[in-house]
Design a protein around this motif. Structure first.
Motif, PDB file in Angstrom:
ATOM      1  N   LEU A  85       0.829  -1.198   0.000  1.00  0.00           N
ATOM      2  CA  LEU A  85       0.000   0.000   0.000  1.00  0.00           C
ATOM      3  C   LEU A  85       0.868   1.254   0.000  1.00  0.00           C
ATOM      4  O   LEU A  85       1.864   1.344   0.727  1.00  0.00           O
ATOM      5  CB  LEU A  85      -0.894  -0.020   1.247  1.00  0.00           C
ATOM      6  N   CYS A  86       0.476   2.220  -0.816  1.00  0.00           N
ATOM      7  CA  CYS A  86       1.143   3.517  -0.781  1.00  0.00           C
ATOM      8  C   CYS A  86       0.360   4.401   0.175  1.00  0.00           C
ATOM      9  O   CYS A  86      -0.834   4.638  -0.013  1.00  0.00           O
ATOM     10  CB  CYS A  86       1.187   4.138  -2.173  1.00  0.00           C
ATOM     11  N   GLU A  87       1.037   4.856   1.222  1.00  0.00           N
ATOM     12  CA  GLU A  87       0.333   5.627   2.237  1.00  0.00           C
ATOM     13  C   GLU A  87       0.020   7.043   1.766  1.00  0.00           C
ATOM     14  O   GLU A  87      -0.798   7.733   2.335  1.00  0.00           O
ATOM     15  CB  GLU A  87       1.165   5.644   3.523  1.00  0.00           C
ATOM     16  N   LYS A  88       0.701   7.460   0.714  1.00  0.00           N
ATOM     17  CA  LYS A  88       0.498   8.822   0.251  1.00  0.00           C
ATOM     18  C   LYS A  88      -0.729   8.950  -0.657  1.00  0.00           C
ATOM     19  O   LYS A  88      -1.608   9.774  -0.416  1.00  0.00           O
ATOM     20  CB  LYS A  88       1.745   9.311  -0.486  1.00  0.00           C
ATOM     21  N   CYS A  89      -0.764   8.076  -1.692  1.00  0.00           N
ATOM     22  CA  CYS A  89      -1.874   8.214  -2.631  1.00  0.00           C
ATOM     23  C   CYS A  89      -2.881   7.070  -2.527  1.00  0.00           C
ATOM     24  O   CYS A  89      -3.915   7.088  -3.178  1.00  0.00           O
ATOM     25  CB  CYS A  89      -1.356   8.329  -4.057  1.00  0.00           C
ATOM     26  N   GLY A  90      -2.575   6.121  -1.705  1.00  0.00           N
ATOM     27  CA  GLY A  90      -3.549   5.069  -1.478  1.00  0.00           C
ATOM     28  C   GLY A  90      -3.540   3.963  -2.512  1.00  0.00           C
ATOM     29  O   GLY A  90      -4.435   3.124  -2.543  1.00  0.00           O
ATOM     30  N   SER A 109       9.068   1.454  -4.690  1.00  0.00           N
ATOM     31  CA  SER A 109       8.503   2.795  -4.801  1.00  0.00           C
ATOM     32  C   SER A 109       7.158   2.733  -5.509  1.00  0.00           C
ATOM     33  O   SER A 109       6.918   1.867  -6.346  1.00  0.00           O
ATOM     34  CB  SER A 109       9.443   3.697  -5.589  1.00  0.00           C
ATOM     35  N   CYS A 110       6.301   3.664  -5.161  1.00  0.00           N
ATOM     36  CA  CYS A 110       4.981   3.732  -5.777  1.00  0.00           C
ATOM     37  C   CYS A 110       5.129   4.177  -7.229  1.00  0.00           C
ATOM     38  O   CYS A 110       5.828   5.151  -7.519  1.00  0.00           O
ATOM     39  CB  CYS A 110       4.125   4.733  -5.002  1.00  0.00           C
ATOM     40  N   PRO A 111       4.505   3.456  -8.140  1.00  0.00           N
ATOM     41  CA  PRO A 111       4.625   3.834  -9.557  1.00  0.00           C
ATOM     42  C   PRO A 111       3.935   5.161  -9.874  1.00  0.00           C
ATOM     43  O   PRO A 111       4.186   5.766 -10.915  1.00  0.00           O
ATOM     44  CB  PRO A 111       3.946   2.670 -10.289  1.00  0.00           C
ATOM     45  N   LYS A 112       3.072   5.602  -8.980  1.00  0.00           N
ATOM     46  CA  LYS A 112       2.312   6.826  -9.238  1.00  0.00           C
ATOM     47  C   LYS A 112       3.042   8.068  -8.710  1.00  0.00           C
ATOM     48  O   LYS A 112       3.251   9.039  -9.427  1.00  0.00           O
ATOM     49  CB  LYS A 112       0.946   6.724  -8.552  1.00  0.00           C
ATOM     50  N   CYS A 113       3.396   7.998  -7.415  1.00  0.00           N
ATOM     51  CA  CYS A 113       3.970   9.204  -6.804  1.00  0.00           C
ATOM     52  C   CYS A 113       5.410   9.004  -6.331  1.00  0.00           C
ATOM     53  O   CYS A 113       5.984   9.889  -5.705  1.00  0.00           O
ATOM     54  CB  CYS A 113       3.090   9.676  -5.655  1.00  0.00           C
ATOM     55  N   ASN A 114       5.987   7.824  -6.638  1.00  0.00           N
ATOM     56  CA  ASN A 114       7.381   7.560  -6.313  1.00  0.00           C
ATOM     57  C   ASN A 114       7.697   7.522  -4.820  1.00  0.00           C
ATOM     58  O   ASN A 114       8.853   7.544  -4.429  1.00  0.00           O
ATOM     59  CB  ASN A 114       8.286   8.572  -7.009  1.00  0.00           C
TER      60      ASN A 114
HETATM   61 ZN   LIG Z   1       1.646   6.598  -4.261  1.00  0.00          ZN
END
Ligand SMILES: [Zn+2]
Length: 137
Positions: A85-90, A109-114
């Protein structure tokens, strides 16, 4: 890269002991049969040999079946899924469990917001299917 679990192929020691005794008895019986043959007693000779051969065949069949069943069970081992889970963008990602995974561990790393993603849960997918299963007694 995911490491596959080594399937456990264990036959219960009691079953193994019973099979060993049966195998020994059947071999003994065949030997007795040959001895009777050599001694000129063809009738008891064939009786012992048939008895021994049948027991031998049956016990090896049971052993083979038990092994096959265990291997099948090990292969059917339900997959373990890790939720990242990405805690930043969900953003939520599901992937196969990898050795060393634990909850709250930092993942890729999150593919969306890194941002660094975190493992939020690890669970085993349980598929209930008990039909057709027989127990050896
Ligand atoms: Zn993210």
């Amino acid at each position: 890269m995911s490491e596959p679990f080594t399937p456990q192929r264990r036959i219960s020691p009691i079953l193994l002991a019973i099979l060993l005794v049966t195998l020994m008895l059947s071999v003994f019986s065949i030997l007795l049969g040959f001895q009777a043959y050599l001694g000129g007693d063809a009738e008891s000779g064939s009786t012992y040999t048939i008895l021994g051969a049948t027991t031998l065949a049956l016990s090896s069949y049971v052993l083979f079946q038990a092994r096959k069943r265990l291997v099948k069970l090990a292969l059917k081992n339900q997959p373990i899924t890790t939720t990242v889970l990405c805690e930043k963008c969900g953003l939520k990602n599901l992937r196969d469990f990898q050795r060393g995974d634990y909850v709250f561990k930092e993942a890729d790393s999150c593919p969306k917001c890194n941002e660094k993603m975190v493992i939020s849960s690890i669970y085993r997918e349980v598929k209930e299917k008990k039909k057709g299963e027989t127990l050896l007694r």
